[in-house]
Design a protein around this motif. Structure first.
Motif, short mmCIF file in Angstrom:
data_model
loop_
_atom_site.label_atom_id
_atom_site.label_comp_id
_atom_site.label_asym_id
_atom_site.label_seq_id
_atom_site.Cartn_x
_atom_site.Cartn_y
_atom_site.Cartn_z
N ASN A 195 4.70 8.18 27.71
CA ASN A 195 3.47 8.97 27.69
C ASN A 195 3.98 10.39 27.38
OD1 ASN A 195 1.00 10.30 28.24
ND2 ASN A 195 0.66 8.78 29.75
N LEU A 196 4.64 11.47 28.24
CA LEU A 196 5.01 12.60 27.56
C LEU A 196 6.42 12.90 27.35
CD1 LEU A 196 2.35 14.63 29.95
CD2 LEU A 196 1.97 13.64 27.59
N ALA A 197 7.13 11.86 27.70
CA ALA A 197 8.73 12.02 27.46
C ALA A 197 9.33 10.90 26.79
CB ALA A 197 9.28 12.54 28.83
N PHE A 198 10.53 11.13 26.15
CA PHE A 198 11.14 10.15 25.46
C PHE A 198 12.76 10.19 25.66
CE2 PHE A 198 10.73 13.03 21.81
CZ PHE A 198 12.14 13.00 21.42
N GLN A 199 13.49 9.18 25.34
CA GLN A 199 14.86 9.23 25.55
C GLN A 199 15.33 8.41 24.83
OE1 GLN A 199 16.12 9.12 29.68
NE2 GLN A 199 18.33 8.89 29.22
N ILE A 200 16.66 8.32 23.99
CA ILE A 200 17.52 7.76 23.18
C ILE A 200 18.85 7.27 23.70
CG2 ILE A 200 18.49 7.61 20.86
CD1 ILE A 200 16.44 9.76 19.99
N TRP A 201 19.00 5.81 23.56
CA TRP A 201 20.32 5.46 24.02
C TRP A 201 21.16 4.69 22.99
CZ3 TRP A 201 15.82 4.89 26.89
CH2 TRP A 201 15.81 5.38 28.35
N ASP A 202 22.10 4.68 22.87
CA ASP A 202 23.31 3.86 22.28
C ASP A 202 23.31 2.65 23.07
OD1 ASP A 202 25.22 2.54 21.11
OD2 ASP A 202 26.34 4.21 20.04
N PRO A 262 16.12 12.66 28.87
CA PRO A 262 14.76 12.67 28.58
C PRO A 262 14.27 14.27 28.23
CG PRO A 262 14.57 12.42 30.74
CD PRO A 262 15.92 12.41 30.43
N VAL A 263 13.38 14.22 27.09
CA VAL A 263 12.95 15.37 26.68
C VAL A 263 11.33 15.15 26.21
CG1 VAL A 263 14.90 16.13 25.52
CG2 VAL A 263 13.22 14.94 24.14
N VAL A 264 10.38 16.23 26.44
CA VAL A 264 9.19 16.00 26.21
C VAL A 264 8.93 15.74 24.68
CG1 VAL A 264 8.47 18.13 27.75
CG2 VAL A 264 8.90 18.67 25.49
N GLY A 265 7.84 15.05 24.52
CA GLY A 265 7.45 14.33 23.19
C GLY A 265 7.47 15.15 22.03
N ASN A 266 6.93 16.34 22.30
CA ASN A 266 6.61 17.33 21.14
C ASN A 266 7.83 18.31 20.68
OD1 ASN A 266 6.44 18.83 23.70
ND2 ASN A 266 5.20 20.34 22.65
N ASP A 311 0.67 15.56 24.10
CA ASP A 311 -0.50 14.68 24.66
C ASP A 311 -0.32 13.60 24.66
OD1 ASP A 311 -2.56 17.08 25.29
OD2 ASP A 311 -2.92 17.36 23.13
N GLY A 312 0.73 12.82 24.20
CA GLY A 312 0.97 11.49 24.58
C GLY A 312 0.31 10.36 23.79
N ASP A 313 0.03 9.29 24.49
CA ASP A 313 -0.50 8.14 23.79
C ASP A 313 0.59 7.61 22.58
OD1 ASP A 313 -2.48 7.71 25.46
OD2 ASP A 313 -3.97 7.32 23.78
N PRO A 314 1.85 7.79 23.07
CA PRO A 314 2.86 7.62 21.83
C PRO A 314 3.13 6.38 21.29
CG PRO A 314 3.95 7.41 24.07
CD PRO A 314 2.44 7.71 24.12
N ILE A 315 3.63 6.35 19.98
CA ILE A 315 3.91 5.12 19.26
C ILE A 315 5.41 5.17 18.85
CG2 ILE A 315 3.66 3.61 17.16
CD1 ILE A 315 0.66 4.79 17.01
N THR A 316 6.13 4.12 19.20
CA THR A 316 7.76 4.24 18.64
C THR A 316 8.03 2.88 17.89
OG1 THR A 316 8.08 5.65 20.60
CG2 THR A 316 10.06 4.50 19.46
N LEU A 317 8.27 3.13 16.80
CA LEU A 317 8.63 1.65 15.99
C LEU A 317 9.81 1.67 15.03
CD1 LEU A 317 4.88 0.84 14.90
CD2 LEU A 317 6.02 -0.38 16.50
N PHE A 318 10.58 0.66 14.88
CA PHE A 318 11.59 0.82 14.03
C PHE A 318 11.19 -0.04 12.94
CE2 PHE A 318 15.88 -0.81 12.50
CZ PHE A 318 16.43 0.23 11.89
#
Length: 222
Positions: free
Chosen positions: A128-135, A148-152, A167-174
């Motif tokens: 939703n409003l936050a994302f995180q990245i891992w190795d 985690p950080v806010v989406g914007n 405002d979220g409703d995110p899309i994450t694609l590789f």
């Protein structure tokens, strides 16, 4: 950037109506190239749970049924003898992004990508409003690289609604062929009930999601 809505079938015997749905072509309102995402996130710091957010969990509702029309007793579906599991066991699992913002539903999603230059594998999860990245090069020992950080965070320094709203409703694609990430969310600077409505889109420069991104803002509607 082209959006096709209800595209007409490619058929020689079909004539599109003049007043029927037509493709909509719009240029980006603005675009730029960001600093590395790792630098943008360092400027903001890690996101902490917002204790002030309140949300209500609605109870499950039973679907009304007419007792006179219901005659099935037991399970009438075709049954099969048990077989060996066909799905492989997971290599590993770990805690992802919690519903930090408290918004319901959380719109949990993410994707995994591979960087052929460094040989590293990444997992990006946006809730939703936050994302995180891992190795996740070694899935048994995932290493958090960012968040985690806010989406914007992706649009810090970009200006406009993409930077100032989250405002979220995110899309994450590789994209496994282009070896690029796509991350997107919408922006409602005046609230969801009032325009203008923006779509914020970011495309990574490389297969490393912590690097720089090409950023775009599109006006979805007024």
């Amino acid at each position: 950037f082209v959006v096709s809505l209800f595209a007409q079938p490619q058929n020689a015997h079909v004539t599109a109506q003049a007043d029927g749905p037509q493709p909509v072509v719009r240029a980006a309102l603005q675009n730029d190239t960001s600093l590395p995402l790792s630098e943008l996130s360092a400027q903001l710091g890690a996101l902490q749970p917002d204790a002030g957010v309140k949300f209500e969990v609605l109870p499950a509702q039973r679907i009304p049924r007419d007792p006179l029309s219901y005659t099935a007793v037991g399970d009438d579906a075709l049954q099969m003898a048990p077989t060996l599991p066909r799905m492989p066991s997971p290599l590993a699992d770990f805690e992802g992004v919690g519903n930090i913002s408290g918004v319901m539903p959380p719109d949990t999603q993410g994707d995994i990508g591979y960087d052929p230059i460094s040989g590293r594998k990444f997992y990006v999860q946006w809730v939703n409003l936050a994302f995180q990245i891992w190795d996740v090069s070694d899935p048994a020992v995932p290493v958090s690289l960012l968040g985690p950080v806010v989406g914007n965070t992706l649009w810090q320094g970009f200006g406009g609604a993409c930077e100032t709203t989250n405002d979220g409703d995110p899309i994450t694609l590789f994209d496994s062929m282009a070896k690029r990430w796509l991350m997107s969310q919408f922006a409602f600077p005046n609230g969801s009930g009032h325009g203008p409505y923006y779509q914020c889109i970011a495309i990574s420069q490389t297969a490393d999601p912590t690097g720089a991104w090409y950023r775009y803002a599109f006006l979805a509607s007024d």
